[in-house]
Design an enzyme around this catalytic site. Structure first.
Site, mmCIF file in Angstrom:
data_model
loop_
_atom_site.group_PDB
_atom_site.id
_atom_site.type_symbol
_atom_site.label_atom_id
_atom_site.label_comp_id
_atom_site.label_asym_id
_atom_site.label_seq_id
_atom_site.Cartn_x
_atom_site.Cartn_y
_atom_site.Cartn_z
ATOM 1 N N HIS A 198 -3.706 4.705 4.325
ATOM 2 C CA HIS A 198 -4.829 3.765 4.268
ATOM 3 C C HIS A 198 -5.997 4.379 3.506
ATOM 4 O O HIS A 198 -6.542 3.783 2.573
ATOM 5 C CB HIS A 198 -5.271 3.375 5.678
ATOM 6 C CG HIS A 198 -6.554 2.631 5.693
ATOM 7 N ND1 HIS A 198 -6.674 1.371 5.157
ATOM 8 C CD2 HIS A 198 -7.783 2.981 6.135
ATOM 9 C CE1 HIS A 198 -7.934 0.969 5.288
ATOM 10 N NE2 HIS A 198 -8.624 1.918 5.861
ATOM 11 N N ARG A 229 0.872 -1.176 0.000
ATOM 12 C CA ARG A 229 0.000 0.000 0.000
ATOM 13 C C ARG A 229 0.911 1.229 0.000
ATOM 14 O O ARG A 229 1.406 1.634 1.043
ATOM 15 C CB ARG A 229 -0.871 -0.024 1.248
ATOM 16 C CG ARG A 229 -2.063 0.929 1.225
ATOM 17 C CD ARG A 229 -2.677 1.052 2.614
ATOM 18 N NE ARG A 229 -1.884 1.963 3.446
ATOM 19 C CZ ARG A 229 -1.855 1.928 4.776
ATOM 20 N NH1 ARG A 229 -2.519 1.001 5.432
ATOM 21 N NH2 ARG A 229 -1.117 2.801 5.441
ATOM 22 N N TYR A 236 2.848 5.817 11.753
ATOM 23 C CA TYR A 236 3.144 4.443 12.190
ATOM 24 C C TYR A 236 4.033 3.660 11.230
ATOM 25 O O TYR A 236 4.500 2.574 11.565
ATOM 26 C CB TYR A 236 1.825 3.675 12.408
ATOM 27 C CG TYR A 236 0.879 3.702 11.212
ATOM 28 C CD1 TYR A 236 1.084 2.872 10.113
ATOM 29 C CD2 TYR A 236 -0.217 4.558 11.189
ATOM 30 C CE1 TYR A 236 0.221 2.887 9.024
ATOM 31 C CE2 TYR A 236 -1.088 4.585 10.093
ATOM 32 C CZ TYR A 236 -0.858 3.745 9.023
ATOM 33 O OH TYR A 236 -1.708 3.768 7.946
#
Ligand SMILES: Cc1ncc(C[n+]2csc(CCOP(=O)(O)OP(=O)(O)O)c2C)c(N)n1
Ligand SMILES: Cc1ncc(C[n+]2csc(CCOP(=O)(O)OP(=O)(O)O)c2C)c(N)n1
Ligand SMILES: [Mg+2]
Ligand SMILES: [Mg+2]
Lengths: 325, 359, 325, 359
Positions: B260, B256, B269
């Site tokens: 998100h 990815r 993160y």
């Protein structure tokens, strides 16, 4: 004309639907060779084969989720959940998909699905086998919720549910499965959905109930009649949508309302009926509304279930209260 | 203790990160125009992503889930499927949907919070985006069961993410599909992350291809940035399913490259180094290199393509922005074939109050 | 004293609970390094470590089921469900186990668990991110359901919920997360459970609501005051059990009741409030009860969510209706 | 395509159907009194089953789930566990529960529809019977997580049936346990049937031991009628769990020699020949033969044991029948530590109406 129990009338309706429409598929746990733990599907797999009457793996969420996928393909799935206490794993699929598919695709995909299950207690069954959770389903738009009170109504309402192009939750009163028999004409005639049925006309008090509680409620009405108290008894039948007009008309006539249901009282379906009367028939009410319901407790193991299920005595007591008012 | 059962998971890669073939390429690669079409769709996805993110940032679109980095997997799956098959997507597999006929305008309309976006004019039987993670897997099993009952030659394809494989619904569907040998393929898009949870923390499984082994369903892992490898593996899995041999779990290993969604900030993160490394093996460049090596593509075509995509995207955005405004009636008109009395009354009430402004 | 948003007050309460009691464990999806999708758990894993602030695999049923197993061991689990629309897979564990464990073991095993989740819409979120499903939980005995309406109340009620020895569902009004700030004293003081709070006293009409709808309701009360219509505004706060006494006292004073909630109307929690008034305060009512609620439809995608969420205009309209009566 | 992961499932059997050792027997078998204790508990279970079924048939007990045929597995699991461990049973693993201190009277009281039966005086931390299939698996993962957080040396053991493995909750728990290396063992009692659904129709998996492979959790299959084999495998799995090496899925292959419950009639769906064959390999006889071969047991002890069990069972039934009748207050007193106002009022109402007779 056959004299059958309620569970036998379910079996007749399922057989009829399978015979009439090749798109009807019955599925669930132990519905095949075993014919269902209550025998509702007895003999159907033998008659219609393993593809149209299917045993599924032991997973309610899967059953409901597959019904969505099959329904979107135009199959009319009639799925059985073995007991209402086991509906929880299926709620995500029922609420987030089944009830929404038509709306969220603007009619492109639909779910002509029926989910059948035993509802309520009273048969000395083990833990988790006696739940009355109709309100969890009634609160969800996009579903119809139906609950018959006799073999004749079970036959006609189940056929109507199966033929309806949208999802219908069909609650079968467990303790009526084998209680009383009725002549049921297996003529493929469906009963109308969305309508309550007046089981008995009366003038003094309106009693609204559904499913197995119609039994205690009618008995209470009998006993009260001996004291010249005339009760109108309404079998809600359609738990969602609620046929409020029939109730409001009756309350306009009697001025008194007692609602009887087995489910817990707090946020039970009886509240919706009482609330609607408080909104639309306040000036018709000659006395406060009464609800006779299960207590706000965890459905007890069966040793105390008779203390939990509203008794004839409690119903009579509530009726007397409304007459004091 | 004697061994009574053994299992193995295979790995497929046909184009390496440089776009060099590392295996015998399958039949379909002979067809240059088909390969180019696949590449064009991948580029369209990438450019559309940028546009959609920009629309969201400028307040002209709701939260959007980008697909950047996963284009090879998405396009290859679409190319391997047949029109009569049914797709059960998650929410970011635009490449598959575009290949199957979903429009850019429908995608934008969905992310603008308008249900008309899910009423696909193209693939009428495909499921819409599925937000409740894992819940699409049983739909695919159900569609496959319908094909089996009706003896239709179709397959269902269900997407799921690496995080989604933790949902029981996925395992229930895989088990059912295995038990009944249903014509369905479960594609696990392992893009490394489930929002902020890395795939390695999601499970002890060393691959996601093995997720079906417990339920007796074979699996294969493929380089998800290799559009040829993914299509080859998918064609085998679909052929197997159509032949009545049952389901397959296909793990496409990709990454990815985006946040998100536009509501997420992955920098909170995710190690920057990991992201940088992932960019080095992303799917578009290797595909382009391979096409160039086959003289199917050149710089001129590339810039022409980007221009065309820009025009196509702008047209889609225009159509999206000019779509009729949602009317309150729409909330009521599609709940049931036969509306209930209460709904009809509430529809009037909603009309009366309309859509109030925010305060 | 810190001036904080509601979501920051949640974070303060969680930090306080973790610091005060080694048995408190926070778990959920993305609650660790990421600090939660709404930042409610920001910084907590850094402060308390990966064992006490845990990211879980992506499975709500697992989160609730583990909370039961951990709770039975005496851990005070504070689990986060990312959005209320994703509560369904957890309902089996919540209803069939969490709510029942104390009762079915006659007190031997308990579940000192809190399940937190955002509640309601209004933030332009995608599908399934705006649901108001409180009634599904309120109907289950053995659970407490709490919904704060401000940073101060969120802080105090969350601490109370965590300290309560039984399961508490804690609904956080999504669109208030960052709307208004308040001075919150991080003094570890809990607010009482099971109690409604009167946000504003008044004489003409009682308005009962909770969570984010307190915002529209107070605004309606403001506007009505300009016309000399004085509304008493009650923040239910405790959705289960309902503090009926506070409502009945207010209705005895005002004679009029308007219930406002975002959830669908049919079998929504407002029905329980209206029903109880129809039973216990019928003769206090000067006008029919009014419910201003979400429509009986699937929560629309966000383009129409403002048409779905009860508006100030709808609340004012309902109040006027009761004054006509 | 290269292989990137391989898995194998082992099978363990130590006593064959005749009671002859077919492997090196583990340490614990040196202790004859322990072996005898295990056998005695197995026999107690078998005889108790008969009694309970009889009580149900004669209207003195509710629906009952027999354990006949599964005694070796149940007793061996109990014997392998430690007191501080936590058991998450399904509903028919009486052998494990008796070993851990649950009483026959508590078992009868539960099946009589009285909650006091689940308030075990013995293993205070054990979960009660779990009727919603599959839902106990996450409880075990949770208990194990508590042990891990508190650095306690305990393990959780979760039972599940062959049918139960189709529930997603089981897979979610196994995955979690694997990801966090939790001290838990998942015991799949494969007794051939899930009510009327044979194990072979429940899944395509050729073993239930492999059910964890998809989630990275190893499995082992053991002859569930071999009390020594099951105990050995369980001790290894528990040691592994305690050592922080994570969970194991243990499949015990046995057979449900009874109806599913007293409410079921297996003759409707189960081939008589299959049942007859299963009786030939049932667990009690082989255990007895083995003990006799070791001179730990003889006919006299056998008849003495049966007499003692009879006395023990009769005493338990008497205590069960003489237990205080349930009072309506009991429905209200254990819902919350702090009861709500509504409950207190309803408790009075329930008292007023008591327990009406059936009409
Ligand atoms: C049942 C459910 N729980 C939680 C969420 C919130 N959520 C949305 S996406 C996501 C992570 C999904 O990760 P993955 O499955 O790997 O798919 P990806 O987004 O990486 O493609 C989560 C937790 C959800 N949509 N549904
Ligand atoms: C969630 C749920 N669905 C259905 C049932 C009804 N039911 C009780 S036992 C059973 C079969 C269980 O089979 P298995 O897991 O193999 O355990 P066994 O009874 O063979 O020991 C079913 C379907 C249930 N108790 N719970
Ligand atoms: Mg992912
Ligand atoms: Mg079994």
């Amino acid at each position: 004309m056959a004299i059958v129990t309620l569970v036998e009338s379910i079996n007749l309706a399922l057989g009829r639907a399978l015979a009439d429409d090749p798109d009807v598929v019955v599925m669930g746990e132990d519905v095949g060779v075993n014919g269902g733990v209550f025998r509702a599907t007895a003999g159907l797999q033998q008659r219609f084969g393993r593809m149209r009457v299917q045993d599924t793996p032991l997973a309610e969420g899967l059953i409901a989720g597959m019904a969505v996928g099959m329904g979107a393909q135009g199959l009319k799935v009639v799925a059985e959940i073995q007991f209402m206490g086991f509906i929880y794993p299926a709620l995500d699929q029922i609420a987030n998909h089944m009830a929404r598919l038509r709306n969220r695709t603007r009619g492109r995909l639909t779910c002509p699905v029926v989910i059948r299950m035993p509802h309520g207690g009273g048969i000395h069954a083990p833990e988790h086998h006696s739940e009355s959770l109709e309100v969890l389903l009634c609160h969800h738009a996009g579903l119809r919720v139906v609950c018959p009170s006799s073999p004749v109504r079970a036959y006609g309402l189940l056929l109507a549910a199966i033929r309806d192009p949208d999802p219908v939750i069909f609650l079968e009163p467990t303790r009526l499965y084998r209680m009383a028999k009725q002549d049921v004409l297996d003529d493929g005639q469906a009963l109308p959905l969305d309508e309550a049925s007046i089981l008995r006309e009366g003038d003094d008090v309106t009693l609204v109930t559904w499913g197995a509680m119609t039994h205690e409620t009618l008995r209470a009405a009998d006993l009260l009649l001996q004291e010249k108290i005339s009760c109108e008894v309404i079998d809600l039948s359609s738990l969602s949508p609620i046929d409020h007009d029939t109730i409001l008309d009756s309350v306009a006539h009697t001025g008194r309302l007692v609602i009887v249901h087995e489910a817990a009282r707090n946020a039970g379906l009886g509240a919706e009926i009482a609330a609607t009367v408080a909104e639309h028939a306040l000036y018709d009410l000659l006395a406060p509304v009464e609800r006779v319901t299960g207590y706000d407790i965890v459905t007890p193991y069966f040793a105390l279930e008779r203390a939990y299920i509203p008794s004839v005595e409690r119903i009579i007591d509530a009726v007397r209260n409304t007459l004091k008012g | 203790m004697k061994t009574i059962a053994e299992f193995a998971i295979g790995y497929e890669q046909m184009l390496d990160a440089d776009g060099s073939p590392v295996a015998d390429l399958p039949e379909f690669t002979r067809d240059g125009t088909e390969l180019v079409r696949m590449y064009r769709t991948m580029v369209l996805c990438r450019l559309f992503d940028t546009k959609a993110i920009n629309l969201q940032r400028t307040g002209r679109l709701g939260t959007y889930a980008p697909c950047t980095g996963n284009e090879a997997t998405h396009v290859a799956v679409g190319a391997a499927m047949r029109p009569g098959d049914v797709l059960c997507p998650v929410y970011r597999e635009y490449g598959t949907q575009l290949w199957r006929g979903v429009t850019l305008t429908e995608i934008l309309t969905y992310w603008a919070g308008d249900e008309t976006g899910t009423n696909f004019k193209g693939p009428r039987g495909d499921f819409p985006w599925c937000v409740p993670i894992g819940s699409q897997s049983p739909h695919a099993a159900g569609a496959a069961m319908a094909f089996k009952i009706r003896k239709q030659p179709h397959c269902a394809v269900a997407y799921i993410g690496d995080g989604g494989t933790s949902q029981g619904a996925f395992h229930e569907a895989v088990n059912m599909a295995g038990a009944q040998k249903l014509p369905v393929v479960f594609v696990v898009v392992n893009n490394g992350w489930a929002i902020s949870v890395p795939a390695a923390e999601q499970t002890a499984a060393q691959t996601f291809a093995q997720k079906g082994l417990g339920n007796g369903v074979p699996g294969v892992q493929v380089d998800g940035n290799d559009v040829i490898g993914v299509r080859a593996v998918m064609e085998q899995a679909l052929a197997r399913a159509r032949a009545g041999e049952g389901p397959t779990v296909v793990e496409a290993v990709t990454y990815r490259l985006s946040d998100h969604t536009t509501a997420d900030d992955a920098s909170r993160y995710r190690p920057a180094a990991e992201l940088a490394a992932a960019w080095k093996i992303e799917p578009l460049l290797r595909t382009r290199r391979y096409l160039e090596s086959r003289k199917l593509w050149d710089a001129a075509q590339e810039s022409a393509l980007r221009a065309e995509c820009g025009i196509q995207i702008d047209a889609a955005v225009l159509a999206y922005q000019n779509r009729p405004a949602a009317h309150t009636d729409a909330m009521f008109d599609h709940l049931f074939a036969q509306p209930t009395a209460a709904l009809t009354a509430q529809k009037q009430l909603a009309r009366r109050f309309g859509i109030p402004d925010k305060h």
